[in-house]
Each structure stands twice: as structure tokens, then as C-alpha cells.
Design a protein around this motif. Structure first.
Motif, short mmCIF file in Angstrom:
data_model
loop_
_atom_site.label_atom_id
_atom_site.label_comp_id
_atom_site.label_asym_id
_atom_site.label_seq_id
_atom_site.Cartn_x
_atom_site.Cartn_y
_atom_site.Cartn_z
N CYS A 240 2.21 3.61 -16.70
CA CYS A 240 2.61 4.63 -15.73
C CYS A 240 1.41 5.17 -14.97
CB CYS A 240 3.35 5.77 -16.42
SG CYS A 240 4.98 5.29 -17.03
N ARG A 241 0.28 5.30 -15.66
CA ARG A 241 -0.93 5.79 -14.99
C ARG A 241 -1.38 4.79 -13.93
NH1 ARG A 241 -5.88 9.19 -16.83
NH2 ARG A 241 -7.26 8.78 -15.08
N ALA A 242 -1.34 3.50 -14.26
CA ALA A 242 -1.73 2.48 -13.28
C ALA A 242 -0.83 2.54 -12.05
CB ALA A 242 -1.68 1.11 -13.92
N GLU A 243 0.46 2.73 -12.27
CA GLU A 243 1.40 2.83 -11.15
C GLU A 243 1.15 4.09 -10.33
OE1 GLU A 243 6.17 3.19 -10.29
OE2 GLU A 243 5.51 2.28 -12.17
N ALA A 244 0.85 5.20 -10.99
CA ALA A 244 0.61 6.46 -10.29
C ALA A 244 -0.68 6.41 -9.46
CB ALA A 244 0.53 7.60 -11.29
N GLU A 245 -1.63 5.60 -9.90
CA GLU A 245 -2.91 5.52 -9.19
C GLU A 245 -2.93 4.49 -8.08
OE1 GLU A 245 -5.50 4.94 -12.57
OE2 GLU A 245 -6.10 7.06 -12.51
N GLU A 246 -1.84 3.72 -7.92
CA GLU A 246 -1.78 2.73 -6.85
C GLU A 246 -1.74 3.42 -5.50
OE1 GLU A 246 1.64 0.35 -7.51
OE2 GLU A 246 0.62 -0.96 -8.91
N LYS A 247 -2.37 2.80 -4.52
CA LYS A 247 -2.33 3.34 -3.16
C LYS A 247 -0.93 3.16 -2.61
CE LYS A 247 -7.12 2.83 -2.16
NZ LYS A 247 -8.02 3.00 -1.09
N ARG A 248 -0.48 4.15 -1.84
CA ARG A 248 0.86 4.14 -1.27
C ARG A 248 0.81 4.19 0.25
NH1 ARG A 248 4.87 3.00 -4.93
NH2 ARG A 248 4.11 3.61 -6.97
N CYS A 249 1.85 3.67 0.86
CA CYS A 249 2.00 3.72 2.31
C CYS A 249 2.25 5.17 2.71
CB CYS A 249 3.17 2.84 2.73
SG CYS A 249 3.58 2.99 4.49
N PRO A 250 1.52 5.69 3.70
CA PRO A 250 1.73 7.08 4.11
C PRO A 250 3.06 7.31 4.82
CG PRO A 250 0.13 6.02 5.54
CD PRO A 250 0.45 5.04 4.44
N VAL A 251 3.71 6.25 5.27
CA VAL A 251 4.96 6.39 6.01
C VAL A 251 6.17 6.33 5.08
CG1 VAL A 251 6.41 5.40 7.81
CG2 VAL A 251 3.93 5.43 8.08
N CYS A 252 6.26 5.26 4.27
CA CYS A 252 7.48 5.06 3.48
C CYS A 252 7.29 5.30 1.98
CB CYS A 252 8.03 3.66 3.70
SG CYS A 252 6.97 2.35 3.05
N GLY A 253 6.03 5.38 1.53
CA GLY A 253 5.78 5.63 0.11
C GLY A 253 5.78 4.39 -0.76
N ALA A 254 6.03 3.23 -0.18
CA ALA A 254 6.00 1.98 -0.94
C ALA A 254 4.55 1.65 -1.31
CB ALA A 254 6.60 0.84 -0.12
N ARG A 255 4.41 0.75 -2.28
CA ARG A 255 3.06 0.33 -2.64
C ARG A 255 2.38 -0.25 -1.40
NH1 ARG A 255 3.63 -3.76 -7.34
NH2 ARG A 255 2.16 -4.66 -5.90
N ALA A 256 1.12 0.12 -1.20
CA ALA A 256 0.40 -0.34 -0.02
C ALA A 256 0.31 -1.86 0.01
CB ALA A 256 -0.99 0.28 0.02
N ALA A 257 0.20 -2.50 -1.15
CA ALA A 257 0.11 -3.95 -1.20
C ALA A 257 1.42 -4.60 -0.71
CB ALA A 257 -0.19 -4.42 -2.62
N ASP A 258 2.55 -3.95 -0.95
CA ASP A 258 3.85 -4.48 -0.53
C ASP A 258 4.14 -4.19 0.94
OD1 ASP A 258 4.21 -5.30 -3.13
OD2 ASP A 258 5.44 -3.57 -3.68
N CYS A 259 3.64 -3.06 1.39
CA CYS A 259 3.98 -2.58 2.73
C CYS A 259 3.08 -3.19 3.80
CB CYS A 259 3.88 -1.07 2.76
SG CYS A 259 4.66 -0.33 4.19
N GLY A 260 1.85 -3.46 3.47
CA GLY A 260 0.94 -4.01 4.47
C GLY A 260 0.39 -2.92 5.36
N GLU A 261 0.69 -3.00 6.63
CA GLU A 261 0.15 -2.01 7.55
C GLU A 261 1.20 -0.96 7.90
OE1 GLU A 261 0.73 -4.01 11.84
OE2 GLU A 261 -0.71 -5.02 10.54
N ASN A 262 0.75 0.09 8.52
CA ASN A 262 1.61 1.19 8.93
C ASN A 262 2.53 0.71 10.05
OD1 ASN A 262 2.77 3.50 9.92
ND2 ASN A 262 0.90 4.70 9.91
N ARG A 263 3.80 0.56 9.76
CA ARG A 263 4.76 0.06 10.75
C ARG A 263 4.99 1.06 11.88
NH1 ARG A 263 9.21 -1.08 6.59
NH2 ARG A 263 7.71 -0.09 5.23
N GLU A 264 4.67 2.30 11.66
CA GLU A 264 4.87 3.34 12.68
C GLU A 264 3.70 3.40 13.66
OE1 GLU A 264 7.70 5.18 12.95
OE2 GLU A 264 8.44 3.91 11.34
N PHE A 265 2.61 2.71 13.38
CA PHE A 265 1.44 2.75 14.24
C PHE A 265 1.69 1.96 15.51
CE2 PHE A 265 -2.77 1.17 15.59
CZ PHE A 265 -3.38 2.40 15.79
N ASP A 266 1.43 2.60 16.64
CA ASP A 266 1.63 1.99 17.96
C ASP A 266 0.25 1.67 18.54
OD1 ASP A 266 2.22 1.27 20.56
OD2 ASP A 266 3.51 2.99 20.94
#
Length: 82
Positions: free
Chosen positions: A44-70
Motif C-alpha cells: 500500500c505504501r508503494a502504491e501511495a507513493e506512486e506519481k499520479r496524473c494531476p488531471v484524472c488521478g490515474a497512475r502517471a505511468a498509465d496515463c502518460g501525458e496530461n490530456r488536458e494540456f493544449d
């Protein structure tokens, strides 16, 4: 910092704060966060320390880049037109 304590910059208690008071609060917020992490199991600690997408909250590794960025709007506002 003030958001964490639900305080406004115009409040008397905030206006009386010194740089030392802000530093004390910041350090204690960090320590409190570490205490919360210490209570978690390793998985759980490893999961809590993972970087998250600032837009949707998904794991940054899964989300890739900010889809809202224009990019076009960013370049237009920056003024370089690259």
C-alpha cells in the motif's frame, strides 16, 4: 500552507505568523505525512507513493501525458510560435 489549515491571509492569526512559524508548520505537515505512510503495509505504501496524473488521478505511468494540456494554446500564450 494556509489551505491546509483552512486559514485566509487576512486573518489575525495568519498575520502574526513569522517565517519560523511557517517553517515549523511545513516540517510538521511533512512529518505527519510520513507517519501516515509508515502505518501502511509495503504494498500500500508503494502504491501511495506512486506519481499520479494531476488531471484524472490515474497512475502517471498509465496515463502518460496530461490530456488536458493544449500545446497550441501554450505556444500562442508563450509567444514564440514554435
Amino acid at each position: 500552507m494556509l489551505k491546509a489549515f483552512h486559514a485566509l491571509p487576512t486573518e489575525a492569526r495568519v498575520r502574526k505568523m513569522t517565517h519560523r512559524d511557517y517553517l515549523w508548520c511545513a516540517v510538521n505537515l511533512l512529518l505527519d505525512g510520513e507517519e501516515l505512510l509508515d502505518r501502511l503495509c509495503p504494498a500500500c505504501r508503494a502504491e501511495a507513493e506512486e506519481k499520479r496524473c494531476p488531471v484524472c488521478g490515474a497512475r502517471a505511468a498509465d496515463c502518460g501525458e496530461n490530456r488536458e494540456f493544449d500545446l497550441e494554446r501554450f505556444q500562442r500564450l508563450r509567444g514564440d510560435g514554435i
